[in-house]
Design an enzyme around this catalytic site. Sequence first.
Site, short mmCIF file in Angstrom:
data_model
loop_
_atom_site.label_atom_id
_atom_site.label_comp_id
_atom_site.label_asym_id
_atom_site.label_seq_id
_atom_site.Cartn_x
_atom_site.Cartn_y
_atom_site.Cartn_z
N ASP A 144 0.75 -1.20 -0.03
CA ASP A 144 0.07 -0.04 0.01
C ASP A 144 0.76 1.30 0.02
OD1 ASP A 144 0.82 -0.74 2.74
OD2 ASP A 144 -0.82 0.81 3.54
N GLU A 178 0.06 -1.55 5.67
CA GLU A 178 1.26 -0.82 6.60
C GLU A 178 0.93 0.43 6.89
OE1 GLU A 178 4.92 1.16 7.77
OE2 GLU A 178 3.58 1.33 5.79
#
Length: 410
Positions: free
Chosen positions: A81, A176
């Site tokens: 991400d 994350e």
Amino acid sequence: MTLVDRFLQYVKFDTQSDELTNLTPSTPGQMIFAEHLKKELEALGLSEVSLDDNGYLFATIPSNLPEGECAPTVGFIAHLDTSPDMSGRHVAPRIVENYDGGDIVLNSAEGIVLSPEQFPELRNYVGQALIVTDGNTLLGADDKAGVAEIVTAADYLLRHPEIKHGKIRVGFNPDEEIGLGAHKFDVERFGCDFAYTMDGGEIGELEYENFNAAVAKVTFAGRNVHPGYAKHKMLNSMRVANQFIIMLPRWETPEHTEDYEGFYHLVSMEGTVEKTVLTYIIRDHDRDRFERRKKELEHLARKINNEFPGCCSIEIKDQYYNMREKIEPVKYIVDIAEEAMRREGVTPKVQPIRGGTDGAQLSFKGLPCPNIFAGGLNFHGRYEFVPIPSMEKAAGVIVEIAKLVAERGC
């Protein structure tokens, strides 16, 4: 495909995470990217390639050690991400060849300039090729640089069987950036003795200390009365919240702290006369000071309630802890990373993380996991950039770690 080609391809995937969806992965773009990577890893010849329903992608580079020799299984991890802080859609990267040390115009129409006056670290990369944004989005080097480096190193090792190494696992996880990357990471299935996250910043960074972290929600209940008739009746929750804010030490905030200094950070405030909510994050490298910070907030809430009975309530939740206590018993894994950097001609910069990392949570789940540089700078915004030589060195460090682990043996 080269490292740069991979990176330029990867940043085109829109993989911003979103803490409001309560899904894993939190956004569909992350799974689309993971499926692309799965096909690429299979095409490169990695084995045991698996992608679960939550977007966790694992694969193996099999050991090629001679019979009778063994080495620990080492892992390399990066996240899929990008930050929700700025758009990661329609990323349009550009390579600035042989950077001359001056201003880089990112978007002439909008007057957006990446300047060494505001970002003096640019001067460290004069003469290098830099990848920059067009000023409208973040770049996504956090952490697609790490992803590209791991895939490139895996490709290199598979194409060079003369390089002896033990079993190597690679892992790519979602979310994350919203603090959930390690929550559904199956450490047992990953099956490593230790690992490294390729998620640091500028070249040479090596980190095995991070903040202890908590979030606090402080709620103030007020009482609304027509302001013309409010004397001795109204209780304005916003004013009480402001009183709470100024009771905290002024200098213990992010803008006044560095290195190992902790802080209280007011990240949001929403209020009316009837109700106000403050959200703080609490950070400190030292566990005892961290616990004292939480107690101080609770103490201030009691003081408010002594003056305004029943007005203030507080909820504090721990987020993650300093991985140092899990890394120190196996400190040799940090030594390996330092030696790998030196072999690549990189000077290690061992420093504490003023933040968190998936490696911290993974370390507490039983997988010791220091953090290594991926090369990017100015993450999470339009001024993000990554020097190409830094990415190349990071990929080289992965290869050198593989060699060193095999040399060390079981």
